[in-house]
Design an enzyme around this catalytic site. Structure first.
Site, PDB file in Angstrom:
ATOM      1  N   HIS A   1       9.310   5.600  10.171  1.00 11.39           N
ATOM      2  CA  HIS A   1       8.864   6.134  11.458  1.00 11.39           C
ATOM      3  C   HIS A   1       8.692   5.011  12.472  1.00 11.39           C
ATOM      4  O   HIS A   1       8.455   3.868  12.115  1.00 11.39           O
ATOM      5  CB  HIS A   1       7.544   6.901  11.309  1.00 11.39           C
TER       6      HIS A   1
ATOM      7  N   CYS B   1      -4.987   6.002  12.820  1.00 15.27           N
ATOM      8  CA  CYS B   1      -4.957   5.033  13.917  1.00 15.27           C
ATOM      9  C   CYS B   1      -6.109   5.210  14.900  1.00 15.27           C
ATOM     10  O   CYS B   1      -6.667   4.222  15.380  1.00 15.27           O
ATOM     11  CB  CYS B   1      -3.604   5.081  14.618  1.00 15.27           C
TER      12      CYS B   1
ATOM     13  N   ASP C   1      -0.761   6.046  20.082  1.00 14.94           N
ATOM     14  CA  ASP C   1       0.450   6.431  19.339  1.00 14.94           C
ATOM     15  C   ASP C   1       0.965   7.857  19.597  1.00 14.94           C
ATOM     16  O   ASP C   1       1.326   8.567  18.647  1.00 14.94           O
ATOM     17  CB  ASP C   1       0.213   6.255  17.834  1.00 14.94           C
TER      18      ASP C   1
ATOM     19  N   LYS D   1       1.968  -2.463  17.940  1.00 17.25           N
ATOM     20  CA  LYS D   1       1.357  -2.882  16.678  1.00 17.25           C
ATOM     21  C   LYS D   1       2.263  -2.500  15.519  1.00 17.25           C
ATOM     22  O   LYS D   1       3.136  -1.655  15.656  1.00 17.25           O
ATOM     23  CB  LYS D   1      -0.027  -2.246  16.517  1.00 17.25           C
TER      24      LYS D   1
ATOM     25  N   ASP E   1       3.150   2.338  17.974  1.00 20.90           N
ATOM     26  CA  ASP E   1       3.585   1.874  16.660  1.00 20.90           C
ATOM     27  C   ASP E   1       5.007   1.327  16.818  1.00 20.90           C
ATOM     28  O   ASP E   1       5.857   1.989  17.426  1.00 20.90           O
ATOM     29  CB  ASP E   1       3.579   3.060  15.688  1.00 20.90           C
TER      30      ASP E   1
ATOM     31  N   HIS F   1      10.243  -1.893   6.977  1.00 16.58           N
ATOM     32  CA  HIS F   1       8.829  -2.278   6.973  1.00 16.58           C
ATOM     33  C   HIS F   1       8.185  -1.982   5.616  1.00 16.58           C
ATOM     34  O   HIS F   1       8.537  -1.020   4.940  1.00 16.58           O
ATOM     35  CB  HIS F   1       8.088  -1.530   8.084  1.00 16.58           C
TER      36      HIS F   1
END
Length: 209
Positions: free
Chosen positions: A86, A156, A13, A111, A51, A57
């Protein structure tokens, strides 16, 4: 420590929204880029994660009226930290840093694209059930040890390292090639959880090709 044919560098990420000026900037996040690029010259095999959230979301504070970033909410799979918006699909904030010099990367795995489930780990979504497919890819390719770096250590990177161990791989977090959010002691907890799972720690300068 030597990188071999069965080792893979997993870069987590390193995206605009997690870097200085981004909507969820990790403190000192851009400091990971130089050591990651150096590691890239050492490792023959590299993969990256990205990401990749849809707008609205469930992990975004703006999706929950009255809630603020860094608070929590209860979702179907448990407690969820709420984040600023984000890494929304197709936006500049979701782009991988152009300063990464990893042209030989063999895989980019996205992901967090399921609207109702967050995803920290490169291996499993935050419901701890839904796989990303990464473990199967790594097994088919014959990799046995995964070196992890990127953003953020306590989310992460840490979750990915623990899941790598659970999936049967050796896992090494390259500490100087990571940075943390450190939300309410999350960094210390993450290192404790990683140690308990058998995750190793190393510095980039100590890894040779």
């Amino acid at each position: 420590m030597q990188a071999t044919e069965t080792d893979l560098l997993l870069v987590i990420d390193v995206q605009a929204d997690f870097l200085p000026g981004g909507t969820l900037a990790v403190p000192d996040g851009d400091a990971v880029i130089a050591p990651i690029n150096a590691l890239g010259r050492t490792f023959k095999h590299v993969a990256l994660t990205q990401d990749w959230h849809p707008a609205g979301h469930a992990s975004f504070a703006t999706s929950h009226p009255g809630k603020k970033p860094f608070g929590t909410v209860r979702l179907a799979y448990g407690e969820q930290v709420l984040w600023p918006e984000h890494c929304i699909q197709g936006t500049p904030g979701a782009e991988l840093s152009p300063l990464l010099a990893l042209p030989h990367a063999e895989l980019i795995i996205r992901k967090g694209y399921r609207p109702g489930i967050d995803s920290y780990s490169a291996f499993r979504e935050a419901d701890r059930i839904t796989p990303t497919g990464l473990a199967g890819y790594l097994r088919e390719r014959g990799f046995t040890r995964i070196f992890l770096c990127g953003l953020a250590t306590d989310y992460c990177v840490g979750w990915s390292a623990i899941d790598a161990r659970e999936a049967g791989f050796q896992a090494v977090v390259v500490e100087d090639a990571c940075r943390a959010i450190d939300l309410d002691g999350s960094l210390e907890r993450a290192w404790g959880d990683m140690a308990a799972a058998g995750v190793e720690r190393e510095e980039s300068w100590a890894i040779g090709g």
